[in-house]
Every structure is written in C-alpha cells, then in structure tokens.
Design a protein around this motif. Structure first.
Motif: not given
Length: 387
Positions: A264-282
């Motif tokens: 469920l942290p997929l929901l918060t990836l757009p809120i993160q201040r830092g880089n989350s590159a690749g996490v959504a894909d996985l």
C-alpha cells in the motif's frame, strides 16, 4: 448492471441512526473503515445524502482529542463494556479512510458539513501527533485489529510466536494485547509495548488519506505530516523481497512476510520528497505476477510462495475487495493505468461470482466470510480513472 446490484446490497443493510452494517448477521454494528468505504460507495452510486450521513455517524463518537473508535454499538447494547472499558464503543481505532472519503465526496460535488471535515482533520491529527512513532518514524498501531487486517501473517511474531496458525491462540492473544495499551487521560490509545509495530500499511493509508483530505481543506500541517511519513516509508522498501518492511519488533521476522497490504505504500510514492525511481515498477510487477499476488479474481492477500499462504483462510491469503480498491488507487497514482484496469476487472468479477462476499479465493472466487458484505460494493466503483 453491477451498480444496481451494489446499491441493493448497501440498501438492504442500512440501519438507523444512519449507517450501513457490514452484514446484518455477522457484523450488525458500525465499523469505522467499513463505514468510510460505504460512504465512498454510496456517493459513487448516486446517494449523496446517505454518503454524508454514514460518515457523520461513523465520526459521531469521536473523543475531544480526535481519537475515533473503530466500533460503535448503536443498538444500545452494553454487553461489550467490560471488554473495551467503554459503554457504547470500542477503545481502539482503524485506518482513517474517512480522509479519503471526504475527498471523494468533494470530488463528486457533494456538499460537506464543516463540522464533518473538522472531525476528519482532528482524527488524522490525533494519529500524527498523539500516536507514538516507531524508530524509523512510522505510526505505531497498538493492536492487530487497528490494522484492519486482523489475522495477517505480519503479526505472527507477536501473536503466535513459534506456534502454527491457530484461531484459538489468536483469539486469546488479541484479548491479552488489549490490556497492554497505554492511554491518554481520556482513554485514547497511544502506544502498546506488547505490540509496538510501525505498520507500513497503516502508515501509508494514514499519510495518503491526510494528503487527500488536505486537498479539500488546504491544511499545510496535514501535507507536512503526510510527507514526513511518506519519507519514512521510503526507507522501509526491501528490494530483495519487493515489499515494504514493518518497523519495530517484527522488522526481522514476520514484518517481512510478503502480504499485499504491505504494498500500500504505492499510495504514498507521489508524496515522497526523495527519489523512488523503479520502486513503483517492481511493486506493480508483483501485483500483476500470477506467481506472486495476481489471481484471476483479484489480488491474493499473501504471496503464494510464503509458507503462511492459506488461500481460503481469514486474512491468510484470500482476495479482499477493500484492499483491491486501495491498490487500484495506488497503481493509478504511479501511472500504472493498464495494471489498475486489470485489477479492477478481476475484483468486479470476484465480487459478482462470490455473491458480494466479504472476501474470496483469488483463484476460484469461492466465497469466504459474510455474504453479502457491504464494502464489497467498492468493486462497482472501480471503473473511472482516479488520476
């Protein structure tokens, strides 16, 4: 049409003073996250009045410090006071879906009483400001029931220990855990040293719902709190497991079990201040993988390779419509629209074939739990883009 069937399911469970019971026989009272989901469904199915009334009733027993109990006994029953220490409500909470519900109703053009919005804001601020944080900065839950995912394998270390899954052990231990909760002077639960879990799922829902509510109120403190928790969640991603790992006493054990709510942290990836590159894909790939979570009738709650996976057992593997709904939102928030559409279709099919069951086998749609269950009407709302 599916929307007409969904409305009939909800209408059959409508009760005074204005709420939808999940199931008249199994769950005759009001549950907090259930009613918040019901409000979303009522709104999407065209009944604005009941949507607002449901939310108003769900938040009506809120304490002055913002704490919102997770069960309201609205039939006058006093049988549960000895268990909870309160006459008319429980003494723990559930995921604050009411923040999302306020935002959904506002998006649909439904007028909302100012007091209702204020109550939702206070409920979220209680979780951010009064609840103890884990060492990594996640919001601690005080009991498995607060997660909404009651018997999830994520809690096994603190409930079962070294024992195999056993309903009697769970029932006994959950009663014991209530006794360890530390409370504010007014009775609101703030921590539990026997269950000090920084839950990635609960924290993600809370941050997401706060961000959604802030879109209605414009309250900067909610946005700041949401971003802080989202940043803390970013540090809990475990690439080798392709999941987020809970913080606290289960971090090296059951808090690493691959469950779908832990995505469920997929929901918060757009809120993160830092880089989350690749996490959504996985994370999205895990949800779409038939060898992991993907079933023809929705997402399995436990990864098929986990020893704890039991496809028809309560919170040990079946597909849950409210989790499918939240994951559908999460996939769209990270731009995975095709994946979201597939999950929506699978969930709708599972809901219909199971007879609107509380949960179902993700591979066969065999019904589990209460039939019908009101929150399963969310499946009829998973047809329009939420981006």
């Amino acid at each position: 049409m599916i929307s007409e069937q969904a409305y009939e399911v909800l209408a059959a469970q409508w009760r005074e003073p204005g709420f939808t019971c999940p199931n008249s026989k199994t769950y005759p009272w009001l549950w907090l996250w259930d009613s918040s989901f019901h409000a979303i469904a009522w709104a999407h199915l065209g009944d604005a009045e009941r949507a607002v009334t449901e939310l108003t009733t769900a938040l009506s027993a809120q304490d002055t410090d913002g704490f919102v109990p997770h069960v309201l006994y609205l039939d006058g029953s006093q049988d549960h006071e000895a268990f909870w220490g309160r006459p008319d409500t429980s003494s723990i909470t559930q995921p604050p879906i009411y923040g999302l519900a306020i935002a959904e109703l506002a998006r649909l053009g439904i007028s909302l009483p100012a007091d209702l919005v204020d109550r939702a804001t206070a409920g979220l601020n209680f979780l951010f400001e009064s609840r103890r944080r884990s060492p990594a900065g996640l919001i601690e839950i005080v009991h498995p029931w607060e997660s909404g995912c009651d018997h999830s394998p994520r809690w096994d270390d603190l409930v079962l220990g070294q024992s195999e899954f056993d309903e009697e052990i769970w029932f006994r231990r959950k009663g014991e855990l209530l006794q360890g909760i530390e409370r504010k002077a007014g009775g609101a639960p703030i921590w539990n040293d026997q269950f000090a879990v920084g839950s990635v799922a609960f924290s993600a829902i809370t941050a997401f719902c706060a961000h959604e509510l802030a879109g209605v109120t414009g309250e900067q403190s909610l946005l700041d709190h949401a971003a802080d928790v989202a940043d803390a969640l970013a540090m809990r991603w475990e690439p080798g497991l392709r999941t987020w790992v809970d913080d606290g006493p289960t971090a090296n054990g059951s808090g690493r079990v691959r469950t779908v709510e832990a995505l469920l942290p997929l929901l918060t990836l757009p809120i993160q201040r830092g880089n989350s590159a690749g996490v959504a894909d996985l994370a999205a790939a895990e949800l779409m993988d038939a060898g992991a979570f993907a079933g023809p009738y929705g997402a399995r709650q436990v990864h098929v390779d986990e020893p704890t996976y039991l496809p028809t057992t309560y919170w040990r593997g079946p597909s849950w419509p409210q989790l499918n709904y939240l994951l559908w939102l999460g996939l769209q928030r990270v731009g995975k629209f095709a994946e979201a559409a597939l999950l929506a279709e699978c969930s709708r099919t599972g809901a219909l074939q199971s007879g609107w069951a509380e949960y179902w086998d993700a591979d066969t749609a065999t019904a589990g739990g209460a039939v019908p269950q009101s929150w399963t009407t969310l499946s009829a709302c998973m047809d329009a883009p939420k981006a």
